[in-house]
Design a protein around this motif. Sequence first.
Motif, PDB file in Angstrom:
ATOM      1  N   PRO A   1       5.484   2.247  11.221  1.00 35.20           N
ATOM      2  CA  PRO A   1       4.204   2.517  12.336  1.00 35.20           C
ATOM      3  C   PRO A   1       4.581   4.248  12.858  1.00 35.20           C
ATOM      4  CG  PRO A   1       4.500   0.373  12.408  1.00 35.20           C
ATOM      5  CD  PRO A   1       5.643   1.029  11.487  1.00 35.20           C
TER       6      PRO A   1
ATOM      7  N   SER B   1     -14.092   0.576   8.531  1.00 35.54           N
ATOM      8  CA  SER B   1     -13.242   0.471   9.486  1.00 35.54           C
ATOM      9  C   SER B   1     -12.375   1.837   9.977  1.00 35.54           C
ATOM     10  CB  SER B   1     -12.173  -0.650   9.258  1.00 35.54           C
ATOM     11  OG  SER B   1     -11.485  -0.931  10.594  1.00 35.54           O
ATOM     12  N   ALA B   2     -12.519   2.054  11.158  1.00 37.38           N
ATOM     13  CA  ALA B   2     -11.553   3.320  11.698  1.00 37.38           C
ATOM     14  C   ALA B   2     -10.130   3.223  11.367  1.00 37.38           C
ATOM     15  CB  ALA B   2     -12.078   3.847  13.022  1.00 37.38           C
ATOM     16  N   GLU B   3      -9.673   1.873  11.287  1.00 33.12           N
ATOM     17  CA  GLU B   3      -8.339   1.949  11.401  1.00 33.12           C
ATOM     18  C   GLU B   3      -7.842   1.829  10.050  1.00 33.12           C
ATOM     19  OE1 GLU B   3      -7.339  -2.545  12.431  1.00 33.12           O
ATOM     20  OE2 GLU B   3      -9.188  -3.096  11.243  1.00 33.12           O
ATOM     21  N   VAL B   4      -8.531   1.787   8.986  1.00 33.39           N
ATOM     22  CA  VAL B   4      -8.146   2.003   7.518  1.00 33.39           C
ATOM     23  C   VAL B   4      -8.268   3.147   6.927  1.00 33.39           C
ATOM     24  CG1 VAL B   4      -8.503   0.868   5.382  1.00 33.39           C
ATOM     25  CG2 VAL B   4      -8.734  -0.465   7.399  1.00 33.39           C
ATOM     26  N   ASP B   5      -7.520   3.849   6.262  1.00 33.54           N
ATOM     27  CA  ASP B   5      -7.728   5.020   5.350  1.00 33.54           C
ATOM     28  C   ASP B   5      -8.397   4.470   4.163  1.00 33.54           C
ATOM     29  OD1 ASP B   5      -7.705   7.327   4.359  1.00 33.54           O
ATOM     30  OD2 ASP B   5      -5.508   7.659   4.034  1.00 33.54           O
TER      31      ASP B   5
ATOM     32  N   GLU C   1       3.797  -0.809  17.239  1.00 30.02           N
ATOM     33  CA  GLU C   1       2.592  -1.236  17.078  1.00 30.02           C
ATOM     34  C   GLU C   1       3.106  -2.853  16.992  1.00 30.02           C
ATOM     35  OE1 GLU C   1      -0.148  -2.031  13.027  1.00 30.02           O
ATOM     36  OE2 GLU C   1       0.921  -0.176  13.386  1.00 30.02           O
TER      37      GLU C   1
ATOM     38  N   HIS D   1       0.973  -6.953  17.044  1.00 39.30           N
ATOM     39  CA  HIS D   1      -0.163  -7.862  16.394  1.00 39.30           C
ATOM     40  C   HIS D   1      -0.595  -8.788  17.818  1.00 39.30           C
ATOM     41  CE1 HIS D   1      -0.235  -7.144  12.165  1.00 39.30           C
ATOM     42  NE2 HIS D   1      -0.558  -6.153  12.679  1.00 39.30           N
TER      43      HIS D   1
ATOM     44  N   LEU E   1      -3.555  -0.503   5.065  1.00 36.91           N
ATOM     45  CA  LEU E   1      -4.448   0.472   5.997  1.00 36.91           C
ATOM     46  C   LEU E   1      -4.146   1.878   5.514  1.00 36.91           C
ATOM     47  CD1 LEU E   1      -3.217  -1.043   9.451  1.00 36.91           C
ATOM     48  CD2 LEU E   1      -5.136  -1.478   8.192  1.00 36.91           C
ATOM     49  N   GLN E   2      -3.404   1.844   4.167  1.00 34.32           N
ATOM     50  CA  GLN E   2      -3.187   3.147   3.724  1.00 34.32           C
ATOM     51  C   GLN E   2      -2.480   3.021   2.314  1.00 34.32           C
ATOM     52  OE1 GLN E   2      -0.504   3.628   6.999  1.00 34.32           O
ATOM     53  NE2 GLN E   2       1.391   3.485   5.530  1.00 34.32           N
TER      54      GLN E   2
ATOM     55  N   ARG F   1       4.077  -0.689   7.507  1.00 38.44           N
ATOM     56  CA  ARG F   1       2.406  -0.624   6.976  1.00 38.44           C
ATOM     57  C   ARG F   1       2.701  -0.341   5.597  1.00 38.44           C
ATOM     58  NH1 ARG F   1      -1.784   2.386  10.319  1.00 38.44           N
ATOM     59  NH2 ARG F   1      -1.772   0.922  12.245  1.00 38.44           N
TER      60      ARG F   1
ATOM     61  N   HIS G   1     -15.580  -8.770   8.076  1.00 38.21           N
ATOM     62  CA  HIS G   1     -13.978  -8.702   8.370  1.00 38.21           C
ATOM     63  C   HIS G   1     -13.238  -9.478   7.783  1.00 38.21           C
ATOM     64  CE1 HIS G   1     -10.501  -6.793  10.505  1.00 38.21           C
ATOM     65  NE2 HIS G   1     -11.401  -5.628  10.589  1.00 38.21           N
TER      66      HIS G   1
END
Length: 256
Positions: free
Chosen positions: A151, A206-210, A155, A157, A144-145, A166, A22
């Motif tokens: 966002p 990773s589910a956070e990333v498209d 959001e 960090h 991430l997209q 984003r 990661h």
Amino acid sequence: MSTSVECTVCGWQGAGFRGGAHSESAFCPRCGSVARDRFLVHCFNARVPYQRGLRVLETSPRMDQRYRKAMSRWFDYQASDFDERGHRANLRIDLQDIALEDGSLDVILTPHVLEHVPDTDRALDEVHRVLAPGGWMFLQVPILQARTAPPVEPEFHDDDTPVFWRFGFDLTERLRAHGFETELLCPDEWCDLVRTRARCWPTEHSAEVDVNGMLSGAIENDLVPVADRERARRAGFEPSYMFLTWACQRRVLTDE
């Protein structure tokens, strides 16, 4: 001891990094770098020939004093932060209003900061101003997209810093519009998948990333591979969709 991995920051070699694959993990046991730290240094070294005395500013570096002392031996190095809530630095700088003279820097390393700045265009104008003609910015932001958007809900960090943007691949043209010759550096694997028109990441991701949206939205002509698969494996640049760094050089005009 097997030396199957190697840190691009401190040169440590060993059997493996600590933690999973990661960008925010794969810790080096000697210097504490995570994978994205190593990719930033790798990109810097790949594009800028070493020259003692280069004026280097790094915004909000996450690595400790050992790293900063080493950088100071090689370069005229300074570290900055906006409010020092999450990082200690010798300069307090707002990227939207950089309190430095025009053309006073040769290199700016800015990892995972721009997404926390409300006015992106003002920040890019300021970076361009303080870089000398021909100077470089190496820019990392979480991708991430495919396209830039705010966002959809608040959001933050880890240091409670709000995320305003984003970013996506349209950032390349935005950087060019601010006077930078710009390319998006990446591992070979990512470049190969985009060039072959892959539409699905071949394994779990990773589910956070498209990731699939990123594959569809990536701009092939902007990509420049800088780490073959063996190099990426040894340095921990995996998975490749997490390792994207913009190399931005201030254009040198004929009257400069």
